[in-house]
Design an enzyme around this catalytic site. Structure first.
Site, PDB file in Angstrom:
ATOM      1  N   THR A  28       0.780  -7.809  -2.368  1.00  0.00           N
ATOM      2  CA  THR A  28       0.529  -7.781  -3.120  1.00  0.00           C
ATOM      3  C   THR A  28      -0.019  -5.825  -3.124  1.00  0.00           C
ATOM      4  O   THR A  28      -1.312  -5.655  -3.686  1.00  0.00           O
ATOM      5  CB  THR A  28      -1.125  -8.391  -1.943  1.00  0.00           C
ATOM      6  OG1 THR A  28      -0.987  -7.192  -0.807  1.00  0.00           O
ATOM      7  CG2 THR A  28      -1.433  -9.604  -1.681  1.00  0.00           C
ATOM      8  N   PHE A  63      -5.863  -2.851   4.819  1.00  0.00           N
ATOM      9  CA  PHE A  63      -5.838  -2.190   3.165  1.00  0.00           C
ATOM     10  C   PHE A  63      -4.333  -2.597   2.217  1.00  0.00           C
ATOM     11  O   PHE A  63      -4.536  -1.946   1.298  1.00  0.00           O
ATOM     12  CB  PHE A  63      -5.995  -0.867   3.966  1.00  0.00           C
ATOM     13  CG  PHE A  63      -5.001  -0.586   4.716  1.00  0.00           C
ATOM     14  CD1 PHE A  63      -3.928  -0.049   4.375  1.00  0.00           C
ATOM     15  CD2 PHE A  63      -5.084  -0.445   5.599  1.00  0.00           C
ATOM     16  CE1 PHE A  63      -2.857   0.371   5.054  1.00  0.00           C
ATOM     17  CE2 PHE A  63      -4.317   0.038   6.819  1.00  0.00           C
ATOM     18  CZ  PHE A  63      -2.763   0.355   6.454  1.00  0.00           C
ATOM     19  N   TYR A  64      -3.867  -3.479   2.868  1.00  0.00           N
ATOM     20  CA  TYR A  64      -2.309  -3.505   1.997  1.00  0.00           C
ATOM     21  C   TYR A  64      -2.983  -4.682   0.258  1.00  0.00           C
ATOM     22  O   TYR A  64      -2.226  -5.432  -0.352  1.00  0.00           O
ATOM     23  CB  TYR A  64      -1.810  -4.560   2.296  1.00  0.00           C
ATOM     24  CG  TYR A  64      -0.420  -3.898   3.313  1.00  0.00           C
ATOM     25  CD1 TYR A  64      -0.749  -3.062   3.351  1.00  0.00           C
ATOM     26  CD2 TYR A  64       0.009  -4.579   3.978  1.00  0.00           C
ATOM     27  CE1 TYR A  64      -0.210  -1.821   4.042  1.00  0.00           C
ATOM     28  CE2 TYR A  64       1.090  -3.042   5.606  1.00  0.00           C
ATOM     29  CZ  TYR A  64       0.869  -2.743   5.118  1.00  0.00           C
ATOM     30  OH  TYR A  64       1.706  -2.017   6.342  1.00  0.00           O
ATOM     31  N   GLY A  65      -3.568  -3.809  -0.425  1.00  0.00           N
ATOM     32  CA  GLY A  65      -4.630  -4.841  -1.914  1.00  0.00           C
ATOM     33  C   GLY A  65      -4.663  -4.048  -2.502  1.00  0.00           C
ATOM     34  O   GLY A  65      -5.913  -2.948  -1.510  1.00  0.00           O
TER      35      GLY A  65
END
Length: 339
Positions: A28, A63-65
């Site tokens: 993502t 916060f991986y998007g």
């Protein structure tokens, strides 16, 4: 099925995990996310690979998007909603502890609570948060204080274990003295293994802490995934990393070619060679391979069962001396690296 396993010891607890972990970040955290069903098949492949009584470490981040910021967590939630029987096979580790709208570390009690609560909200109870780790060390908050805060959340039942990421050996020891640290995460690969990282691995072994070695394939480069810079999306963050920039990209291809030569002689892929080399650093060192594709996932996991000879290890280490570029964007831009 993956045969190699490791044991993560936390106090009196012993958790058996697969020798190779699965990182979900790049599903993502890129301009064009991987189609969801393809991601699901990759996650299923890794969870199906572990034997009974063992778990697979899967790694995510608050916060991986790109949009939304929590896209990775929401993907995980939908996966376990669709496949609830897989929840017990996964040991879910999630990074957080940055400000709500930036990647700046913030280990204040208020922000750590915000971060953990956001993670739990996005998981929607579909998968337990097994381990929480601050993505970077906050210089403004003593590690003893942030660890104490996280230990309090364990007592509240928010999660079970504490991890650290990009932590120096000295800081790891300070944190562990307050509350047992289950996992320390740091970049390790045949093009990223400096003295500070060696110290972390040694300290972790001394303390009985597992090491999750992220980017063991050099962010795909060492696996021969990229032949030229244009193979990367124009907005891919790797374009700004020193090892990928300018003449370094071409120079480092010699390392890729050398790894491929060793791998070909052994009858394995370069990716499996990298994974095997990381595994050779110690029984507590667990390669954290990122993959969004089922076949690539299975290829990476199989690297955990490969044994290297002393001559093969020596040949890989010689190639490591050829690498040009540092780990990120230049030391002056990474103020919170290995604190």
């Amino acid at each position: 099925m993956v045969n190699s396993t490791a044991t993560v010891r936390v106090g009196s607890d012993e958790i058996k995990v697969a020798k190779v972990a699965h990182g979900l970040m790049m599903m993502t955290w890129k301009p064009e996310p991987t189609p969801e069903e393809e991601c699901f098949e990759a996650i299923k492949a890794s969870l199906d690979s572990v034997p009974a009584g063992c778990k697979m470490i899967i790694n995510s981040g608050e916060f991986y998007g790109f949009n939304p910021r929590t896209a990775n967590l929401e993907l995980i939630s939908r996966f376990f909603e669709k496949y609830p029987t897989y929840a017990d096979k996964a040991f879910l580790s999630v990074k957080g502890g940055t400000k709500a709208d930036t990647l700046e570390p913030d280990a204040s009690p208020e922000n750590l609570k915000r971060s953990v609560d956001v993670i739990l909200e996005k998981l929607r109870g579909k998968k337990k948060l097994d381990l929480f780790e601050c993505a970077r060390v906050d210089r403004n908050v003593p590690i003893e204080e942030s660890t104490k805060t996280l230990a309090g959340f364990i007592k509240e039942g928010k999660f079970d274990y504490i991890g650290t990421s990009e932590t120096s050996a000295a800081t790891l020891k300070r944190a562990h003295a307050v509350h047992p640290i289950a996992i320390v995460e740091v970049e390790i690969s045949p093009w990223a293994y400096d003295e500070k990282t060696r110290e972390v691995v040694a300290a972790a072994k001394e303390l009985g802490v597992a090491v999750c070695a992220y980017s063991p394939l050099g962010r795909g480069y060492l696996a021969g995934k990229f032949k030229k810079l244009d193979d990367l999306h124009e907005k891919d963050f790797r374009r700004n990393m020193t090892k990928f920039k300018g003449e370094n990209f071409e120079h480092n291809m010699a390392v890729v070619d050398g790894l491929k030569e060793i791998a070909d002689k052994k009858g394995i892929t370069p990716a499996q060679l990298c994974v095997a080399w990381v595994c050779s650093l110690g029984p507590n060192v667990i390669p954290l391979t990122g993959s969004s594709n089922k076949d690539r996932t299975l290829e990476n996991l199989a690297g955990g069962d490969v044994q290297l000879s002393a001559d093969e290890v020596s040949a890989i280490e010689k190639l490591m001396g050829l690498v040009k570029g540092d780990r990120y964007y230049g030391n002056d831009k990474m103020a919170h690296l290995m604190e």
